[in-house]
Design an enzyme around this catalytic site. Structure first.
Site, mmCIF file in Angstrom:
data_model
loop_
_atom_site.group_PDB
_atom_site.id
_atom_site.type_symbol
_atom_site.label_atom_id
_atom_site.label_comp_id
_atom_site.label_asym_id
_atom_site.label_seq_id
_atom_site.Cartn_x
_atom_site.Cartn_y
_atom_site.Cartn_z
ATOM 1 N N PRO A 2 0.825 -1.213 0.000
ATOM 2 C CA PRO A 2 0.000 0.000 0.000
ATOM 3 C C PRO A 2 0.857 1.260 0.000
ATOM 4 O O PRO A 2 1.905 1.325 0.640
ATOM 5 C CB PRO A 2 -0.795 -0.116 1.306
ATOM 6 C CG PRO A 2 -0.770 -1.558 1.649
ATOM 7 C CD PRO A 2 0.536 -2.080 1.154
ATOM 8 N N GLU A 3 0.406 2.259 -0.748
ATOM 9 C CA GLU A 3 1.125 3.531 -0.765
ATOM 10 C C GLU A 3 0.559 4.451 0.318
ATOM 11 O O GLU A 3 -0.425 4.134 0.987
ATOM 12 C CB GLU A 3 1.060 4.137 -2.162
ATOM 13 C CG GLU A 3 1.604 3.169 -3.203
ATOM 14 C CD GLU A 3 2.085 3.804 -4.489
ATOM 15 O OE1 GLU A 3 2.399 5.011 -4.508
ATOM 16 O OE2 GLU A 3 2.157 3.087 -5.500
ATOM 17 N N LYS A 50 4.366 5.280 4.869
ATOM 18 C CA LYS A 50 3.729 3.963 4.869
ATOM 19 C C LYS A 50 3.619 3.380 6.273
ATOM 20 O O LYS A 50 3.414 2.179 6.431
ATOM 21 C CB LYS A 50 4.522 3.014 3.956
ATOM 22 C CG LYS A 50 4.560 3.477 2.500
ATOM 23 C CD LYS A 50 5.312 2.505 1.610
ATOM 24 C CE LYS A 50 5.345 2.989 0.168
ATOM 25 N NZ LYS A 50 6.013 2.024 -0.732
ATOM 26 N N ARG A 256 12.299 -3.336 -8.846
ATOM 27 C CA ARG A 256 10.889 -3.009 -9.009
ATOM 28 C C ARG A 256 10.604 -2.720 -10.475
ATOM 29 O O ARG A 256 11.462 -2.217 -11.208
ATOM 30 C CB ARG A 256 10.493 -1.781 -8.168
ATOM 31 C CG ARG A 256 10.658 -1.956 -6.673
ATOM 32 C CD ARG A 256 9.752 -3.023 -6.103
ATOM 33 N NE ARG A 256 8.343 -2.696 -6.277
ATOM 34 C CZ ARG A 256 7.642 -1.932 -5.446
ATOM 35 N NH1 ARG A 256 8.222 -1.417 -4.382
ATOM 36 N NH2 ARG A 256 6.369 -1.697 -5.663
#
Length: 266
Positions: A2-3, A50, A256
């Site tokens: 989650p951002e 986060k 990523r």
């Protein structure tokens, strides 16, 4: 993972359900020292990047980092029996909440929380965020700006979606070195990022496509993806750029996936 906007939404939700009232806290899984905060008043719930913090009177702070697999589930009372590996359960006057699979769920004191925050860059969703601090860290590095935007010590709360979309919206090549980012570029990007993330908090999803490029305007089909939201390049590999039609590219950077348009971000 989650951002930042997701954690800020959770903080608001938990503040609404439990704030200023005693909370029953347990750990059905047995891997969290719930007794340290059980029955205390939740002074406030807040997020930084986060990281989620439940601040209990007088001197205990529950720190949660969801990581890749952590999830919160909420429901009105009465609570059901725990299902699966519930790390932490909260029960208030009207709702109950279960936390499963977080990377971190621990009790900190104020000094430990301050030490954690000192390692993070500014959070665009915090009112006291200092964009200059992030810019200083960016321009001191010869790493690609796409890698720097994902460094939580540079900028807290930005993940892969916001990273890719922000660079596209400002026509910045993701492999541009941090030392080459101008102050004017960063000022525009920061302002845009704050607006995008605030919109994410409000909607609960990431939308980055400007009005003139939305499906109902251009006649294209709406995006169908488990992440939701209308985006320009994220997870749109080989699909035509919404502006120039060039196929969107994907590559790996710092372990990523990186998405960009080779024409718009030349």
């Amino acid at each position: 993972m989650p951002e930042g906007h997701t954690l800020h939404r959770l903080a608001r939700l938990h503040q609404k359900y439990y704030g200023k009232r005693p909370v029953r806290v347990s750990s059905p899984q047995g891997r969290f020292p719930a007794a340290l905060v059980d029955g205390r008043v939740l002074t406030r719930a807040e997020a930084y990047g986060k990281h989620l913090f439940h601040v209990y009177a007088p001197d205990a702070i529950v720190h949660v980092h969801l990581g890749l697999y952590g999830t919160f589930t909420d429901a009105p009372l009465p609570p059901t029996l725990p299902v699966g590996q519930v790390r932490m359960r909260m029960v208030g006057e009207t709702h109950w909440t279960d936390l499963r699979g977080p990377t971190r769920c621990e009790v900190l004191n104020a000094a430990e929380r301050a030490e954690l925050l000192a390692r993070l860059g500014p959070d665009p969703l915090r009112r006291n965020a200092d964009p200059a601090a992030a810019y200083t860290r960016i321009t001191r590095s010869k790493l690609p700006v796409a890698a720097l935007l994902m460094e939580q010590k540079v900028l807290a709360g930005v993940g892969n979606v916001y990273r890719a979309e922000l660079l596209f919206r400002h026509r910045v090549n993701p492999r541009t070195l941090g030392t080459s980012v101008t102050e004017a570029q960063w000022s525009a990007m920061w302002t845009d990022l704050v607006g995008l993330m605030k919109d994410g908090v409000k909607k609960g999803r990431i939308d980055t496509v400007r009005d003139e490029h939305l499906p109902h305007v251009t006649g294209r089909a709406p995006r169908v993806d488990r992440h939701g939201g209308e985006v320009y390049v994220y997870r749109r590999t080989d699909q035509p750029c919404l502006i120039c039609g060039t196929p969107v590219r994907k590559a790996e950077l710092a372990a990523r996936n990186l998405y960009w348009c080779p024409t718009c971000q030349a």
